[in-house]
Design a protein around this motif. Sequence first.
Motif, PDB file in Angstrom:
ATOM      1  N   SER A 436      13.762 -17.417 -25.195  1.00  0.00           N
ATOM      2  CA  SER A 436      12.790 -17.014 -24.000  1.00  0.00           C
ATOM      3  C   SER A 436      11.842 -18.111 -23.696  1.00  0.00           C
ATOM      4  CB  SER A 436      12.099 -15.749 -24.265  1.00  0.00           C
ATOM      5  OG  SER A 436      13.083 -14.716 -24.411  1.00  0.00           O
ATOM      6  N   ASP A 437      11.180 -18.699 -24.921  1.00  0.00           N
ATOM      7  CA  ASP A 437      10.243 -19.779 -24.631  1.00  0.00           C
ATOM      8  C   ASP A 437      10.818 -21.046 -23.955  1.00  0.00           C
ATOM      9  OD1 ASP A 437       8.280 -18.080 -25.742  1.00  0.00           O
ATOM     10  OD2 ASP A 437       8.491 -18.993 -27.951  1.00  0.00           O
ATOM     11  N   LEU A 438      12.217 -21.247 -24.500  1.00  0.00           N
ATOM     12  CA  LEU A 438      12.716 -22.253 -24.125  1.00  0.00           C
ATOM     13  C   LEU A 438      13.093 -22.140 -22.228  1.00  0.00           C
ATOM     14  CD1 LEU A 438      15.022 -23.769 -26.871  1.00  0.00           C
ATOM     15  CD2 LEU A 438      12.672 -24.536 -26.054  1.00  0.00           C
ATOM     16  N   GLU A 439      13.363 -21.181 -22.203  1.00  0.00           N
ATOM     17  CA  GLU A 439      13.825 -20.666 -20.618  1.00  0.00           C
ATOM     18  C   GLU A 439      12.514 -20.913 -19.970  1.00  0.00           C
ATOM     19  OE1 GLU A 439      14.981 -16.736 -18.067  1.00  0.00           O
ATOM     20  OE2 GLU A 439      15.601 -16.708 -20.304  1.00  0.00           O
ATOM     21  N   TYR A 440      11.263 -20.328 -20.360  1.00  0.00           N
ATOM     22  CA  TYR A 440      10.201 -20.442 -19.864  1.00  0.00           C
ATOM     23  C   TYR A 440       9.876 -21.903 -19.400  1.00  0.00           C
ATOM     24  CZ  TYR A 440       5.016 -20.229 -18.796  1.00  0.00           C
ATOM     25  OH  TYR A 440       3.693 -20.305 -18.082  1.00  0.00           O
ATOM     26  N   LEU A 441      10.031 -22.889 -20.214  1.00  0.00           N
ATOM     27  CA  LEU A 441       9.766 -24.168 -19.811  1.00  0.00           C
ATOM     28  C   LEU A 441      10.649 -24.928 -19.175  1.00  0.00           C
ATOM     29  CD1 LEU A 441       9.434 -25.396 -23.763  1.00  0.00           C
ATOM     30  CD2 LEU A 441       7.504 -24.734 -22.393  1.00  0.00           C
ATOM     31  N   GLU A 442      11.806 -24.442 -18.730  1.00  0.00           N
ATOM     32  CA  GLU A 442      12.600 -24.869 -17.731  1.00  0.00           C
ATOM     33  C   GLU A 442      12.170 -25.303 -16.589  1.00  0.00           C
ATOM     34  OE1 GLU A 442      16.201 -23.260 -18.409  1.00  0.00           O
ATOM     35  OE2 GLU A 442      16.692 -23.722 -20.397  1.00  0.00           O
ATOM     36  N   GLY A 443      11.452 -24.060 -15.940  1.00  0.00           N
ATOM     37  CA  GLY A 443      10.982 -24.181 -14.695  1.00  0.00           C
ATOM     38  C   GLY A 443       9.707 -23.460 -14.377  1.00  0.00           C
ATOM     39  N   TRP A 444       8.780 -23.983 -14.137  1.00  0.00           N
ATOM     40  CA  TRP A 444       7.326 -23.334 -14.274  1.00  0.00           C
ATOM     41  C   TRP A 444       6.956 -23.068 -12.857  1.00  0.00           C
ATOM     42  CZ3 TRP A 444       3.018 -24.154 -11.659  1.00  0.00           C
ATOM     43  CH2 TRP A 444       1.715 -23.202 -11.841  1.00  0.00           C
ATOM     44  N   THR A 445       6.510 -21.918 -12.490  1.00  0.00           N
ATOM     45  CA  THR A 445       6.209 -21.657 -11.018  1.00  0.00           C
ATOM     46  C   THR A 445       4.766 -20.689 -11.224  1.00  0.00           C
ATOM     47  OG1 THR A 445       7.309 -19.498 -10.629  1.00  0.00           O
ATOM     48  CG2 THR A 445       8.178 -21.604 -10.055  1.00  0.00           C
ATOM     49  N   ILE A 446       4.073 -20.694 -10.397  1.00  0.00           N
ATOM     50  CA  ILE A 446       2.623 -19.849 -10.396  1.00  0.00           C
ATOM     51  C   ILE A 446       3.092 -18.446 -10.292  1.00  0.00           C
ATOM     52  CG2 ILE A 446       2.031 -20.094  -8.100  1.00  0.00           C
ATOM     53  CD1 ILE A 446      -0.169 -19.713 -10.826  1.00  0.00           C
ATOM     54  N   LEU A 447       3.956 -18.127  -9.486  1.00  0.00           N
ATOM     55  CA  LEU A 447       4.404 -16.550  -9.151  1.00  0.00           C
ATOM     56  C   LEU A 447       4.974 -16.157 -10.448  1.00  0.00           C
ATOM     57  CD1 LEU A 447       6.211 -17.125  -5.659  1.00  0.00           C
ATOM     58  CD2 LEU A 447       3.773 -16.299  -6.299  1.00  0.00           C
ATOM     59  N   ARG A 448       5.678 -16.907 -11.036  1.00  0.00           N
ATOM     60  CA  ARG A 448       6.337 -16.322 -12.486  1.00  0.00           C
ATOM     61  C   ARG A 448       5.382 -16.108 -13.524  1.00  0.00           C
ATOM     62  NH1 ARG A 448      11.044 -18.781 -16.065  1.00  0.00           N
ATOM     63  NH2 ARG A 448       9.754 -20.605 -16.275  1.00  0.00           N
ATOM     64  N   ASP A 449       4.153 -16.914 -13.699  1.00  0.00           N
ATOM     65  CA  ASP A 449       3.091 -16.570 -14.363  1.00  0.00           C
ATOM     66  C   ASP A 449       2.322 -15.482 -13.968  1.00  0.00           C
ATOM     67  OD1 ASP A 449       3.335 -18.770 -15.766  1.00  0.00           O
ATOM     68  OD2 ASP A 449       1.414 -19.425 -15.626  1.00  0.00           O
ATOM     69  N   ILE A 450       2.240 -15.266 -12.848  1.00  0.00           N
ATOM     70  CA  ILE A 450       1.490 -13.886 -12.139  1.00  0.00           C
ATOM     71  C   ILE A 450       2.223 -12.568 -12.737  1.00  0.00           C
ATOM     72  CG2 ILE A 450       0.827 -12.808 -10.106  1.00  0.00           C
ATOM     73  CD1 ILE A 450      -0.068 -15.198  -8.994  1.00  0.00           C
ATOM     74  N   LYS A 451       3.673 -12.751 -12.228  1.00  0.00           N
ATOM     75  CA  LYS A 451       4.584 -11.811 -12.604  1.00  0.00           C
ATOM     76  C   LYS A 451       4.590 -11.460 -14.216  1.00  0.00           C
ATOM     77  CE  LYS A 451       9.532 -10.540 -12.536  1.00  0.00           C
ATOM     78  NZ  LYS A 451      10.756 -10.782 -12.055  1.00  0.00           N
ATOM     79  N   ILE A 452       4.689 -12.356 -15.111  1.00  0.00           N
ATOM     80  CA  ILE A 452       4.283 -11.927 -16.533  1.00  0.00           C
ATOM     81  C   ILE A 452       3.110 -11.406 -16.971  1.00  0.00           C
ATOM     82  CG2 ILE A 452       4.259 -13.228 -18.833  1.00  0.00           C
ATOM     83  CD1 ILE A 452       6.331 -15.382 -17.715  1.00  0.00           C
ATOM     84  N   ILE A 453       1.986 -11.637 -16.176  1.00  0.00           N
ATOM     85  CA  ILE A 453       0.820 -11.286 -16.477  1.00  0.00           C
ATOM     86  C   ILE A 453       0.725  -9.776 -16.282  1.00  0.00           C
ATOM     87  CG2 ILE A 453      -1.702 -11.134 -15.753  1.00  0.00           C
ATOM     88  CD1 ILE A 453      -1.324 -14.190 -15.311  1.00  0.00           C
ATOM     89  N   PHE A 454       1.476  -9.274 -15.033  1.00  0.00           N
ATOM     90  CA  PHE A 454       1.444  -8.010 -14.895  1.00  0.00           C
ATOM     91  C   PHE A 454       2.373  -7.291 -15.671  1.00  0.00           C
ATOM     92  CE2 PHE A 454      -0.477  -9.237 -10.719  1.00  0.00           C
ATOM     93  CZ  PHE A 454      -1.474  -8.285 -10.555  1.00  0.00           C
ATOM     94  N   LEU A 455       3.517  -7.970 -16.111  1.00  0.00           N
ATOM     95  CA  LEU A 455       4.617  -7.025 -16.965  1.00  0.00           C
ATOM     96  C   LEU A 455       3.915  -6.902 -18.298  1.00  0.00           C
ATOM     97  CD1 LEU A 455       7.814  -9.004 -15.900  1.00  0.00           C
ATOM     98  CD2 LEU A 455       7.235  -6.635 -15.538  1.00  0.00           C
ATOM     99  N   THR A 456       2.855  -7.931 -18.591  1.00  0.00           N
ATOM    100  CA  THR A 456       2.221  -7.737 -19.976  1.00  0.00           C
ATOM    101  C   THR A 456       1.331  -6.558 -20.015  1.00  0.00           C
ATOM    102  OG1 THR A 456       2.163 -10.216 -20.274  1.00  0.00           O
ATOM    103  CG2 THR A 456       0.618  -8.895 -21.657  1.00  0.00           C
TER     104      THR A 456
END
Length: 466
Positions: A436-456
């Motif tokens: 999962s960590d390596l998948e996160y490194l492959e393509g960063w976007t601000i929208l995905r960060d925001i989505k992960i924050i809400f999913l957290t």
Amino acid sequence: MNAPFAVRPLAGVEAVPENLIVAPSLERRRLQSYLFMMAGDIVVIFAGFGIAGYLFAGIQGGADALIQSEILLPIFLTIALYNGSYSVEALRDPWRGIFRSQAALVLSVAAVVFIAFFAKASSDFSRLGFGTGTICTVLLLVWGRLQMRSFARWRCGTNPYNELVIDDGGPRVDFPGAIRISASAMGLKPNLNDPHALDRIGLVLRNIDRVIVSCPAARRADWAMMLKGANVDGEVLDDEVARLGAQGARVKAGHGLLLVSAGPLGLRDRIVKRLLDMSFAGTAIFFLSPLLVTVAIAIKLQDGGPVFFVQRRMGRGNRFFNMYKFRSMTVALCDTEGNVSASKNDQRITRIGKFIRSTSIDELPQLFNVLLGDMSLVGPRPHAIGSQAGSKLFWEVDLRYWQRHSLKPGLSGLAQVRGFRGATEKESDLVSRLQSDLEYLEGWTILRDIKIIFLTLRVLVHDRAF
């Protein structure tokens, strides 16, 4: 060559020998140069159209021309930001920056004419005045960019990009403007089983934009794997590339270079991510301050021990930092090295500790790590160097583990929102998180960060949060 300086020891990390030399950071100076060039371009655009309008129709003509400039400016800046008008190449070669800024100006002028035509507003513009203003701005833009060379040279020197050559027993290379060091003289070894050795290399690579390693073939794989987690553009020298004429590899000064790593985020993305981190963390600390104070008092009253548990963990670029948590274990049994993962019925955990761990409240002090810049809101979770999966250290299970350090560690990450948290009793527990960590490194976007924050927020209370 950029002047090197001695690195000061970091808090919580063993002292760094005086001969451990790195380069001064040029990233902030490059950003200052970009902003200076941008400000200069803005002044030139207003001046070019304003002068032309004033010469044709006096004060009223100048005022109308400034309105045209205000329409043109946002289009110009948008194009200029994306076509490299403000880039390392523009700092290295002023004429390349001039060409790109001229292209942005021509495209923005064409866009304004196109918009005015379809909006049927072309009659409100003086064609002669607008055309003359464009020509005047083109000439002033060339002049202005040439004047800015001295500022860029003053801030960044002759080479605005820190390039480091590490000589580890391979062919000798001398690249103009690059800093060259000896791995043996500085005690640098790409030992993937020794976090302290990687931390030492990480300190040397601090502020470096690109590193080139010249080493024997037997050590290339180790250097390549180490560089993948170093948050830097890394290359391993291999002259076979030049002999084969391979496509997609870089050849410089007669030597072939293999690109084996790259920093996952560019300057623009790092700025956006940092702004998100600071705004969210600062707001969260403000609103959660009553809870933070209450928990701190409860921990102190429980046994009189320290409120915070401070543990050295490995972060971006394989460098150590001090991570803060609310103390949830008895003082005598706190595991500062992280050799034993917490379990569901762990006898070391206090009564208050059990509650704050099950609700993830113990992690909240890491908001201060975010403000300090050691961590990000979203990223691979930082681990203690003694952490084990089964009976093996994390990096012994999979050497790709070091790649996750190319980004700042996070309060939460893709692995956590997928439920991969808690004790790593089996090697497979780590493998799932690592994927999962390596998948996160492959393509960063601000929208995905925001989505992960809400999913957290959905997994703060979790059956594996112990």
